[in-house]
Write an enzyme that holds these catalytic residues in place. Sequence first.
Site, mmCIF file in Angstrom:
data_model
loop_
_atom_site.group_PDB
_atom_site.id
_atom_site.type_symbol
_atom_site.label_atom_id
_atom_site.label_comp_id
_atom_site.label_asym_id
_atom_site.label_seq_id
_atom_site.Cartn_x
_atom_site.Cartn_y
_atom_site.Cartn_z
ATOM 1 N N ASP A 1 0.869 -1.168 0.000
ATOM 2 C CA ASP A 1 0.000 0.000 0.000
ATOM 3 C C ASP A 1 0.916 1.232 0.000
ATOM 4 O O ASP A 1 2.077 1.144 0.408
ATOM 5 C CB ASP A 1 -0.857 -0.037 1.271
ATOM 6 C CG ASP A 1 -1.607 1.254 1.495
ATOM 7 O OD1 ASP A 1 -2.279 1.706 0.552
ATOM 8 O OD2 ASP A 1 -1.502 1.813 2.605
HETATM 9 MG MG LIG Z 1 -2.871 3.176 3.477
#
Ligand SMILES: [Mg+2]
Length: 233
Positions: free
Chosen positions: A8
């Site tokens: 991420d």
């Molecule tokens: Mg994040």
Amino acid sequence: MIDTVFFDLDNTIFDFNKAEHIALAKTLEELGIPPSEETCARYSVINLAQWKLLEKGVITRREVKLRRFRLLFEELGSDASPEQAAATYESYLGIGHYFMEGAEELLQSLYGHYRLYLATNGTAAVQKSRLSSADLERYFDGIFISEEIGFNKPDVRYFESCFARIPGFSRESSVIVGDSLSSDIQGGAGAGLRTIWFNPAGVPLSEASGGENIMPDREIRRLSELPQLLVEM
Ligand SMILES: [Mg+2]
């Protein structure tokens, strides 16, 4: 053995909270609204709620960008333009990048040993601008921005589209690392990936998951724990 790692981006590699705060303060100032701590905190709460609605498929990305300012300005009784605020904010956000502690060192140490991919729900123009200003693309074999993929994490179709773009991909040897239980961990697990929850603040799982049954395979407090963990997995 793990050979492929999905990262991420926001609040995992980049310190998005810091970037957001600086871009927001500059935007409000430009619109004549004092960027007090209270106002910035309200924006964060409103913004997060809009992203949750996007994850659930209730509103679109475009609506997220406008609604967060419209709702904030309504609360403040301001007649500032949400459209103008959104445009100003994104231009500021595209300029700044701030790393989470240890993120650059982590990427340097993993590079060449794993296939690295970015899996982010951000806006394509903003994320690309930030990635190139941080000179980060060089570490990654692929960058999957949800706006370009056409689906957002945690939608399984997002992950399937990513997998389809990776030669010789295997779920068994892949892992996702992210700070969001709802989009990274639940989404990753739903797509058959192993999951590592990055939890720098040490929030208890029961609290962070808000009562939802989300169970990461592993949890780390610092990015520096990751290289050893990947070897063990
Ligand atoms: Mg994040």
